[in-house]
Design a protein around this motif. Structure first.
Motif: not given
Length: 378
Positions: A262-271
């Motif tokens: 919970e709350g972890v952030r990361l760069p990802g894609t629109a998928l």
């Protein structure tokens, strides 16, 4: 009699041409430590070949797929790449689930002059530009820049870095160290872990004890990031935790435990957030169409970022084959490099002679794990 024989030969040649296959190759880590990445890639590639052939193929010719599973082993990947080129006579290759396997395959692709579209993240795959090598995922340098951008927006400028020693982790660590200062980020702790390590509490404890630490970033993929996320929760660390785009999938949440993540952030894609996209977003229709097709073909299994990389690679490759004047490797290579404005699940691709990635930083979305799912931050 001569005319009759000639006519028979001509008809035979026409039949052969009509039934000819365009043979393409794929090498992914369908099993082994990177199977959570390679399995959806393999499913996607098979699905897209079947769908395309059901529509009549390309220019009346069917695609024939030769797919090998390297189990995440670079040596196997190189052997299979050589087999695809020398024995199977493919006109192009897709795959390379990991950085290590991609680097092994690209060496064969460049030597044999057969175009290769990689599904791995490291910047070394396409920088410097190699004539016959392209890729679909964002680079690790772009991931560092996007994460640092989000950190700064939250006032987080003193961070701890923990990285896997595998090819992906080591490459992203190097890129983050390179761009940190220019991004206004100070890395005050720098720890590493091995791909088979089952406990990272010593490294996390060292980072937590650094004076002034404000956030922690892990550059890694596979099992390691999930272990770190669980250890993080066990240690009661409350600092913001960032992960890499190498774990942008529902499988990561399951391995980590939704409560721990919970709350972890990361760069990802629109998928991963297709339903949350603005209706005017050009990627929305693409990601929702792929999601529906994949989940139907996979019996309800959820889509992942990694299957999306394969989807984009196959769209780029099949589009290039359709546009190329012939199904020869060199002609296909040129058509791939000429690809512009192709909207995929990862972003909009604009390749050129000097750019074999074709994506900019805007293709990345910052995602946050929320109640066992994904929330779009920006």
């Amino acid at each position: 009699m001569k005319r009759i024989v000639t006519g028979v030969v001509a008809l035979a040649l026409m039949a052969t041409a009509a039934s000819a296959d365009i043979k393409i190759g794929a090498i992914v880590s369908e099993t082994g430590p990177a199977s959570s990445l390679g399995d959806p890639e393999a499913r996607t590639i098979r699905m897209m070949v079947e769908e395309l052939n059901a529509r009549g193929g390309i220019k009346g010719e069917k695609l024939k797929l030769v797919l090998y599973d390297d189990s995440g082993d670079p040596s196997k990947a190189k052997t299979f790449a050589t087999r695809l080129v020398e024995d199977d006579s493919v006109v192009a290759m897709v795959g390379g689930t990991t950085t290590g396997t991609s680097l092994a395959i690209l060496a064969v692709a460049e030597e044999s002059k057969v175009p290769f579209i990689s599904l791995a993240g490291a910047i070394e795959i396409i920088d410097p530009v190699k004539p016959y090598v392209f890729k679909t995922p964002h680079t690790d340098r772009m991931a560092c820049l996007k994460i640092f951008e989000d950190m700064k927006s939250r006032g987080l400028v003193k961070i701890g870095l923990i990285s896997g020693t595998d090819g992906f982790g080591a490459s992203m660590r190097a890129q983050c160290l390179t761009v940190a200062k220019s991004s206004g980020i100070e890395i005050v702790a720098d720890e590493t872990y091995g791909p088979k390590d089952a406990d990272m509490t010593p490294q996390l404890t060292n980072i937590r004890n650094k004076p002034g630490i404000q956030a922690i970033l892990n550059s890694g993929f596979g099992q390691g990031p999930a272990t770190i996320t669980r250890n993080y929760a066990q240690l009661g660390i409350t600092l913001p935790l960032y992960q890499s785009h190498g774990v942008a999938s529902n499988a990561f949440i399951e391995l980590s435990g939704a409560k721990n993540a919970e709350g972890v952030r990361l760069p990802g894609t629109a998928l991963l957030v297709g339903e949350l996209l603005d209706p005017k977003d050009p990627q929305k229709a693409v990601v929702l169409a792929y999601k529906a097709s994949f989940e139907k073909a996979a019996g309800g299994a959820p889509v992942s970022t990694f299957g999306g990389y394969a989807h984009d690679a196959m769209r780029i490759l099949t589009g290039a084959i359709a546009k190329a004047p012939s199904a020869k490797p060199a002609a296909i290579r040129d058509a791939i490099e000429a690809t512009t404005g192709l909207v995929g699940t990862t972003g909009t691709y604009n390749y050129s002679k000097t750019d074999h990635l074709g994506l900019d930083l805007s293709a990345f979305r910052i995602l946050e794990i929320n109640n066992g799912g994904w929330k779009l931050v920006q």
